[in-house]
Design a protein around this motif. Sequence first.
Motif, PDB file in Angstrom:
ATOM      1  N   PHE A 163       0.852  -1.184   0.000  1.00  0.00           N
ATOM      2  CA  PHE A 163       0.000   0.000   0.000  1.00  0.00           C
ATOM      3  C   PHE A 163       0.889   1.235   0.000  1.00  0.00           C
ATOM      4  N   GLU A 164       0.485   2.264  -0.743  1.00  0.00           N
ATOM      5  CA  GLU A 164       1.167   3.547  -0.667  1.00  0.00           C
ATOM      6  C   GLU A 164       0.701   4.247   0.604  1.00  0.00           C
ATOM      7  N   ARG A 165       1.470   5.230   1.035  1.00  0.00           N
ATOM      8  CA  ARG A 165       1.167   5.904   2.301  1.00  0.00           C
ATOM      9  C   ARG A 165      -0.249   6.509   2.316  1.00  0.00           C
ATOM     10  N   ALA A 166      -0.638   7.189   1.246  1.00  0.00           N
ATOM     11  CA  ALA A 166      -1.967   7.821   1.196  1.00  0.00           C
ATOM     12  C   ALA A 166      -3.074   6.766   1.250  1.00  0.00           C
ATOM     13  N   GLU A 167      -2.869   5.638   0.578  1.00  0.00           N
ATOM     14  CA  GLU A 167      -3.863   4.562   0.590  1.00  0.00           C
ATOM     15  C   GLU A 167      -4.009   3.991   1.995  1.00  0.00           C
ATOM     16  N   LEU A 168      -2.888   3.710   2.633  1.00  0.00           N
ATOM     17  CA  LEU A 168      -2.932   3.141   3.977  1.00  0.00           C
ATOM     18  C   LEU A 168      -3.516   4.136   4.973  1.00  0.00           C
ATOM     19  N   ASN A 169      -3.207   5.424   4.810  1.00  0.00           N
ATOM     20  CA  ASN A 169      -3.806   6.446   5.681  1.00  0.00           C
ATOM     21  C   ASN A 169      -5.321   6.449   5.557  1.00  0.00           C
ATOM     22  N   ARG A 170      -5.819   6.344   4.344  1.00  0.00           N
ATOM     23  CA  ARG A 170      -7.277   6.338   4.121  1.00  0.00           C
ATOM     24  C   ARG A 170      -7.932   5.116   4.762  1.00  0.00           C
ATOM     25  N   ILE A 171      -7.300   3.955   4.594  1.00  0.00           N
ATOM     26  CA  ILE A 171      -7.837   2.717   5.165  1.00  0.00           C
ATOM     27  C   ILE A 171      -7.776   2.752   6.692  1.00  0.00           C
ATOM     28  N   LEU A 172      -6.640   3.183   7.245  1.00  0.00           N
ATOM     29  CA  LEU A 172      -6.498   3.226   8.701  1.00  0.00           C
ATOM     30  C   LEU A 172      -7.390   4.278   9.340  1.00  0.00           C
ATOM     31  N   ASP A 173      -7.685   5.360   8.613  1.00  0.00           N
ATOM     32  CA  ASP A 173      -8.630   6.354   9.124  1.00  0.00           C
ATOM     33  C   ASP A 173     -10.008   5.723   9.294  1.00  0.00           C
ATOM     34  N   LEU A 174     -10.459   4.984   8.295  1.00  0.00           N
ATOM     35  CA  LEU A 174     -11.745   4.291   8.391  1.00  0.00           C
ATOM     36  C   LEU A 174     -11.707   3.259   9.510  1.00  0.00           C
ATOM     37  N   TYR A 175     -10.616   2.513   9.600  1.00  0.00           N
ATOM     38  CA  TYR A 175     -10.478   1.514  10.661  1.00  0.00           C
ATOM     39  C   TYR A 175     -10.585   2.181  12.039  1.00  0.00           C
ATOM     40  N   GLY A 176      -9.894   3.302  12.239  1.00  0.00           N
ATOM     41  CA  GLY A 176      -9.937   4.005  13.520  1.00  0.00           C
ATOM     42  C   GLY A 176     -11.339   4.472  13.882  1.00  0.00           C
ATOM     43  N   ARG A 177     -12.085   4.943  12.895  1.00  0.00           N
ATOM     44  CA  ARG A 177     -13.462   5.376  13.156  1.00  0.00           C
ATOM     45  C   ARG A 177     -14.355   4.194  13.510  1.00  0.00           C
ATOM     46  N   MET A 178     -14.126   3.037  12.865  1.00  0.00           N
ATOM     47  CA  MET A 178     -14.909   1.840  13.196  1.00  0.00           C
ATOM     48  C   MET A 178     -14.549   1.318  14.593  1.00  0.00           C
ATOM     49  N   VAL A 179     -13.294   1.434  14.997  1.00  0.00           N
ATOM     50  CA  VAL A 179     -12.889   1.053  16.353  1.00  0.00           C
ATOM     51  C   VAL A 179     -13.549   1.991  17.361  1.00  0.00           C
ATOM     52  N   ALA A 180     -13.541   3.284  17.080  1.00  0.00           N
ATOM     53  CA  ALA A 180     -14.157   4.263  17.976  1.00  0.00           C
ATOM     54  C   ALA A 180     -15.650   4.013  18.125  1.00  0.00           C
ATOM     55  N   ALA A 181     -16.294   3.507  17.061  1.00  0.00           N
ATOM     56  CA  ALA A 181     -17.722   3.182  17.123  1.00  0.00           C
ATOM     57  C   ALA A 181     -17.959   1.859  17.844  1.00  0.00           C
ATOM     58  N   GLY A 182     -16.880   1.141  18.185  1.00  0.00           N
ATOM     59  CA  GLY A 182     -17.002  -0.114  18.915  1.00  0.00           C
ATOM     60  C   GLY A 182     -17.290  -1.321  18.053  1.00  0.00           C
ATOM     61  N   HIS A 183     -17.068  -1.206  16.751  1.00  0.00           N
ATOM     62  CA  HIS A 183     -17.428  -2.308  15.854  1.00  0.00           C
ATOM     63  C   HIS A 183     -16.246  -3.218  15.522  1.00  0.00           C
ATOM     64  N   TRP A 184     -15.099  -2.656  15.233  1.00  0.00           N
ATOM     65  CA  TRP A 184     -13.924  -3.468  14.907  1.00  0.00           C
ATOM     66  C   TRP A 184     -12.940  -3.441  16.064  1.00  0.00           C
ATOM     67  N   ARG A 185     -12.182  -4.528  16.201  1.00  0.00           N
ATOM     68  CA  ARG A 185     -11.216  -4.612  17.293  1.00  0.00           C
ATOM     69  C   ARG A 185      -9.808  -4.974  16.853  1.00  0.00           C
ATOM     70  N   ASP A 186      -9.649  -5.478  15.647  1.00  0.00           N
ATOM     71  CA  ASP A 186      -8.328  -5.920  15.220  1.00  0.00           C
ATOM     72  C   ASP A 186      -8.228  -5.820  13.700  1.00  0.00           C
ATOM     73  N   TYR A 187      -7.003  -5.816  13.211  1.00  0.00           N
ATOM     74  CA  TYR A 187      -6.790  -5.825  11.768  1.00  0.00           C
ATOM     75  C   TYR A 187      -5.526  -6.611  11.443  1.00  0.00           C
ATOM     76  N   ALA A 188      -5.403  -6.972  10.186  1.00  0.00           N
ATOM     77  CA  ALA A 188      -4.215  -7.668   9.693  1.00  0.00           C
ATOM     78  C   ALA A 188      -3.893  -7.147   8.304  1.00  0.00           C
ATOM     79  N   ILE A 189      -2.611  -7.105   7.990  1.00  0.00           N
ATOM     80  CA  ILE A 189      -2.160  -6.705   6.660  1.00  0.00           C
ATOM     81  C   ILE A 189      -1.334  -7.846   6.087  1.00  0.00           C
ATOM     82  N   GLN A 190      -1.669  -8.240   4.876  1.00  0.00           N
ATOM     83  CA  GLN A 190      -0.923  -9.286   4.184  1.00  0.00           C
ATOM     84  C   GLN A 190      -0.401  -8.712   2.880  1.00  0.00           C
ATOM     85  N   LEU A 191       0.902  -8.772   2.705  1.00  0.00           N
ATOM     86  CA  LEU A 191       1.524  -8.272   1.486  1.00  0.00           C
ATOM     87  C   LEU A 191       2.070  -9.471   0.725  1.00  0.00           C
TER      88      LEU A 191
END
Length: 113
Positions: free
Chosen positions: A18-46
């Motif tokens: 992932f490029e930095r901007a792509e990963l920032n966009r994905i992690l921003d969404l992930y952080g908002r879903m964690v804050a909403a209490g829906h997601w708790r973990d993630y994994a990255i496979q390259l």
Amino acid sequence: MSATVTPFPQRAPLQVGFERAELNRILDLYGRMVAAGHWRDYAIQLGRDAAVFAAFRRTAERPEFRVEKRPALRNRQGMWALVNEAGAVLKRGHELGPVLAPVERRLMKLVED
């Protein structure tokens, strides 16, 4: 004296990332879903063919959503795909934003509840 320029041979990358901007966009969404209490973990496979970001409700389960980047599909249906827990492709496209839109709409519903 004449200079000769010899280009390096072009090779396919050993892994897709992932490029930095792509990963920032994905992690921003992930952080908002964690804050909403829906997601708790993630994994990255390259890998050689794809880079995958998987988001989990709980660590021991299958990922609820996977965001896949497959550059080999860039000229066809698009290199980005959103895949659900059952493995069905929910959205595919050339741009990351519209592919993440179904998850962002779901986040709005979670915040409203």
